[in-house]
Each structure stands twice: as C-alpha cells, then as structure tokens.
Enzyme design. Sequence first.
Site, PDB file in Angstrom:
ATOM      1  N   SER A  45       0.834  -1.209   0.000  1.00  0.00           N
ATOM      2  CA  SER A  45       0.000   0.000   0.000  1.00  0.00           C
ATOM      3  C   SER A  45       0.861   1.250   0.000  1.00  0.00           C
ATOM      4  O   SER A  45       1.961   1.260   0.571  1.00  0.00           O
ATOM      5  CB  SER A  45      -0.874  -0.024   1.258  1.00  0.00           C
ATOM      6  OG  SER A  45      -1.444   1.236   1.479  1.00  0.00           O
ATOM      7  N   TYR A  91      -2.288  -1.237  10.902  1.00  0.00           N
ATOM      8  CA  TYR A  91      -2.511  -1.757   9.544  1.00  0.00           C
ATOM      9  C   TYR A  91      -1.345  -1.372   8.628  1.00  0.00           C
ATOM     10  O   TYR A  91      -0.750  -2.208   7.950  1.00  0.00           O
ATOM     11  CB  TYR A  91      -3.832  -1.209   8.974  1.00  0.00           C
ATOM     12  CG  TYR A  91      -3.905  -1.301   7.470  1.00  0.00           C
ATOM     13  CD1 TYR A  91      -4.204  -2.512   6.858  1.00  0.00           C
ATOM     14  CD2 TYR A  91      -3.647  -0.189   6.662  1.00  0.00           C
ATOM     15  CE1 TYR A  91      -4.235  -2.606   5.473  1.00  0.00           C
ATOM     16  CE2 TYR A  91      -3.673  -0.280   5.288  1.00  0.00           C
ATOM     17  CZ  TYR A  91      -3.976  -1.481   4.704  1.00  0.00           C
ATOM     18  OH  TYR A  91      -3.988  -1.574   3.332  1.00  0.00           O
ATOM     19  N   LYS A 131       1.878  -3.635   6.603  1.00  0.00           N
ATOM     20  CA  LYS A 131       2.307  -3.603   5.191  1.00  0.00           C
ATOM     21  C   LYS A 131       3.822  -3.397   5.118  1.00  0.00           C
ATOM     22  O   LYS A 131       4.510  -4.037   4.319  1.00  0.00           O
ATOM     23  CB  LYS A 131       1.574  -2.498   4.420  1.00  0.00           C
ATOM     24  CG  LYS A 131       0.080  -2.762   4.237  1.00  0.00           C
ATOM     25  CD  LYS A 131      -0.176  -4.001   3.395  1.00  0.00           C
ATOM     26  CE  LYS A 131      -1.636  -4.353   3.288  1.00  0.00           C
ATOM     27  NZ  LYS A 131      -1.904  -5.678   2.705  1.00  0.00           N
TER      28      LYS A 131
HETATM   29  N1  UFG Z   1     -13.290  10.702   3.216  1.00  0.00           N
HETATM   30  C1  UFG Z   1     -14.303  11.583   3.500  1.00  0.00           C
HETATM   31  N2  UFG Z   1     -15.479  11.068   3.961  1.00  0.00           N
HETATM   32  C2  UFG Z   1     -15.682   9.751   4.150  1.00  0.00           C
HETATM   33  C3  UFG Z   1     -14.643   8.854   3.850  1.00  0.00           C
HETATM   34  C4  UFG Z   1     -13.443   9.377   3.379  1.00  0.00           C
HETATM   35  O1  UFG Z   1     -14.163  12.789   3.356  1.00  0.00           O
HETATM   36  O2  UFG Z   1     -16.782   9.356   4.600  1.00  0.00           O
HETATM   37  C5  UFG Z   1     -12.033  11.230   2.681  1.00  0.00           C
HETATM   38  C6  UFG Z   1     -10.844  10.908   3.560  1.00  0.00           C
HETATM   39  O3  UFG Z   1     -10.692  11.855   4.566  1.00  0.00           O
HETATM   40  C7  UFG Z   1      -9.716  10.886   2.545  1.00  0.00           C
HETATM   41  C8  UFG Z   1     -10.384  10.411   1.270  1.00  0.00           C
HETATM   42  O4  UFG Z   1     -11.768  10.616   1.451  1.00  0.00           O
HETATM   43  O5  UFG Z   1      -9.263  12.182   2.343  1.00  0.00           O
HETATM   44  C9  UFG Z   1     -10.140   8.947   0.992  1.00  0.00           C
HETATM   45  O6  UFG Z   1     -10.464   8.202   2.139  1.00  0.00           O
HETATM   46  P1  UFG Z   1     -10.548   6.612   2.141  1.00  0.00           P
HETATM   47  O7  UFG Z   1     -10.938   6.197   3.527  1.00  0.00           O
HETATM   48  O8  UFG Z   1     -11.385   6.124   1.029  1.00  0.00           O
HETATM   49  O9  UFG Z   1      -9.065   6.185   1.801  1.00  0.00           O
HETATM   50  P2  UFG Z   1      -7.702   6.490   2.576  1.00  0.00           P
HETATM   51  O10 UFG Z   1      -6.876   7.273   1.621  1.00  0.00           O
HETATM   52  O11 UFG Z   1      -7.902   7.049   3.906  1.00  0.00           O
HETATM   53  O12 UFG Z   1      -7.178   5.015   2.824  1.00  0.00           O
HETATM   54  C10 UFG Z   1      -6.841   4.212   1.761  1.00  0.00           C
HETATM   55  C11 UFG Z   1      -7.099   2.746   2.081  1.00  0.00           C
HETATM   56  C12 UFG Z   1      -6.138   2.240   3.104  1.00  0.00           C
HETATM   57  C13 UFG Z   1      -4.741   2.625   2.759  1.00  0.00           C
HETATM   58  C14 UFG Z   1      -4.633   4.099   2.528  1.00  0.00           C
HETATM   59  C15 UFG Z   1      -3.264   4.514   2.110  1.00  0.00           C
HETATM   60  O13 UFG Z   1      -8.408   2.560   2.552  1.00  0.00           O
HETATM   61  O14 UFG Z   1      -6.249   0.852   3.155  1.00  0.00           O
HETATM   62  O15 UFG Z   1      -5.520   4.453   1.492  1.00  0.00           O
HETATM   63  O16 UFG Z   1      -3.182   5.901   2.051  1.00  0.00           O
HETATM   64  F1  UFG Z   1      -3.888   2.300   3.745  1.00  0.00           F
END
Ligand code: UFG
Length: 344
Positions: free
Chosen positions: A127, A152, A156
Amino acid sequence: MAETVLVTGGMGYIGSHTTVEFLNKGYNVIIVDNLGNSSIEVLDGIYKICGQKPVFYNVDVTNYQQLSSVFKSHPEINSVIHFAAWKAVGESVEQPLKYYNNNLGGMSNLLQVMQENGCQNLVFSSSCTVYGQPDVLPVTEQAPIKEALSPYGFTKQVCETMIKDVIASNMSVRAIALRYFNPIGAHKSAEIGELPNGVPNNLIPFVTQTAYGIRKELMIFGDDYNTPDGTAVRDYIHVTDLALAHIAAIERLIESRNANDFEVFNVGTGTGNSVLEIVKTFEQVTAQKLNYKIVGRRAGDIEQVWADTAVAERELNWTAKLSLADSLESAWKWENNYRKNIEK
Ligand code: UFG
C-alpha cells in the site's frame, strides 16, 4: 499448459477482480480465503463473468496445516498473489493484535509453505500507506518509508521487510510488492464489487450508499488542507486496472524479467483528485445529487498523495487506462445491482 496461480484472499474486493482477470487470460486460479470479510456468493459473480469458477478452499492463511495441504494437493502452484489480510485502518488502531496475528502470521506461514514446496513467484499486496505523507509529490518508489500511522500500515511495511529478509536468506522466491493507491470502482458487469461491512470507512462506498439513500449525507473530512480546494487529495485507481497490474507482475516473474529478486512498484493513475472533485464527478456521471457536509478532519488522514507511475509503466509495461468517471460510474452500477439483488 496453463499456469496456475494461488490467490489468497481471492474472494475479497481486489482479490475477486484479480481472479476474474487471471481466469479471462486463461490461467488456472486456486483461491484460499477464510471468508472473514467476503461471502461465498462472490463465486457466483465470478462465474457469471467468466463462465467458470476458480477452485476454492475455505482456508485461513494463518493455519499452517491447512495452507500446507493446499500446496500438497496442488504441486502445480508456482505463483502466489497474497491479498489475505485485514484492511481497516481505524479497526487496526483499536485491535492491533488482530492485525498482527492475521497479517503478519499469514505472511510468515505463506513464506514458510512456499519455501517447503519450492514455490517461486510471489506478488504481495502492499500500500502507498508505507510512504505516510511524502515530502515530494508525485511519490516515487524511492521515497523513504515513514513511521506507520496505524498498525494496519505497519503490517504492510513489516510484510515487505519479511519478504526481503526471507529472500536474502537464500530462499528461492522472487517477489514483487505492488503499492496500491486508492482502489475504487467495480467490474463493468456489476457482478462483483466492493462490499464493506456495516458503515463504510472508505469514501466511494460511502458516496454510493448516500446516493442510494442508505446514508443521510456524506461527511467530507476537512476543507482546510493545503490543496487547491482545501479537501484531501488521493490517487483513485479503478480496481480492474489494479487487477491487471497483478497479471503484469506475475508474468514478469514467470518470464524471469525481474531485475531483482524483490521489487516494488507504485500502482496508481499518477493523478490526484480531491474529495470535492470526487463528489462533483460522481454527480456528473450518475446524474445523482449527493447530500454532503464539511466536517472536521479525520484523525490520521494524510493531506495528499499521488503516484509517480513511471517505473511501473516502464518495467511492468502497465498503465491505468480507466478514468475517474469510469470508476465512479461502475461503483454506482454495482451499488444499484447489489441493492436490487438483496431487496428481492
Ligand atoms: N473521506 C471523507 N469522507 C468519508 C470517507 C473518506 O471525506 O466518509 C475522505 C478521507 O478523509 C480521505 C479520502 O476521502 O481524504 C479517501 O479516504 P478513504 O478512507 O477512502 O481512503 P484512505 O486514503 O484514507 O485510505 C486508503 C485505504 C487504506 C490505505 C490508505 C493509504 O483505505 O487501506 O488508502 O493511504 F492504507
């Protein structure tokens, strides 16, 4: 004779899409999955798409005996794609041992069993979380590995190190770690897709469930980031493009085109999009109005990250082809198809 690939976690979101692409390419696929975050119906979806089912074992990769017996029953396995792991960042903070037992224990068992059975090729699902908030964007594979922000993310990093250490100890494995950016979307048939348990943590399932009316409104976590519109930026890659990167990686190993016994590649699109851009594009391509409100930042979120994909393009001869609009449209189609089926 067709090559056989063992896919651990092949019933999950990325695993099932990868299985489909391998079957379509004529590979034999054997899945081991404990159904801990997936369901047996995924096999029906795969069958509807490919007209065939992979061999399936309800086996937990942390169970040495069971995993070993799969390899003994299938001496033809010479390549493994290892997805099986827990993946919820927040849950990993609350239950770190669950993550250490499964993600690290599974990796250790798999390497052991591969070694005992002379199995050579491994593709590991890593990741971009290993980079944390990179100092330079787009982030290259050379960027330093920063201290993990969650158990998590730490698993990785440790799994990559475990693979490296075992290879250095003269084990005859060669491996590629694919560092995924943010996988989204669903197979174009809408027969398989992302199925989060309960309230989704990830952005896209939350968006599609909100548009469908299951959630009242999307909460956008923060609009005060140092980004063009203030919302956080990620590199969103269609899961089918991501699946195809696994074929490129396995073929590189099978054909001994790898430059080193352990390689890492970024798998993203090379483009960053903000949360607000996601919302706007979703509204455009689906003609749905999305209820949303801006709330405070989510703890542990990084501000922005997107991939430098030059190395993957050159070495894997792979590039992401599907657009953000394709991804969001497919996610919406999947949400509708899935709901229609369970409402029947
Ligand atoms: N977000 C919102 N509202 C929500 C959900 C997410 O605004 O309800 C935003 C988050 O703050 C972030 C973006 O959307 O800015 C993406 O969020 P995600 O949760 O979809 O993804 P992340 O980037 O946080 O996490 C993903 C994977 C993880 C991995 C990570 C690495 O889910 O498994 O990328 O950066 F580790």
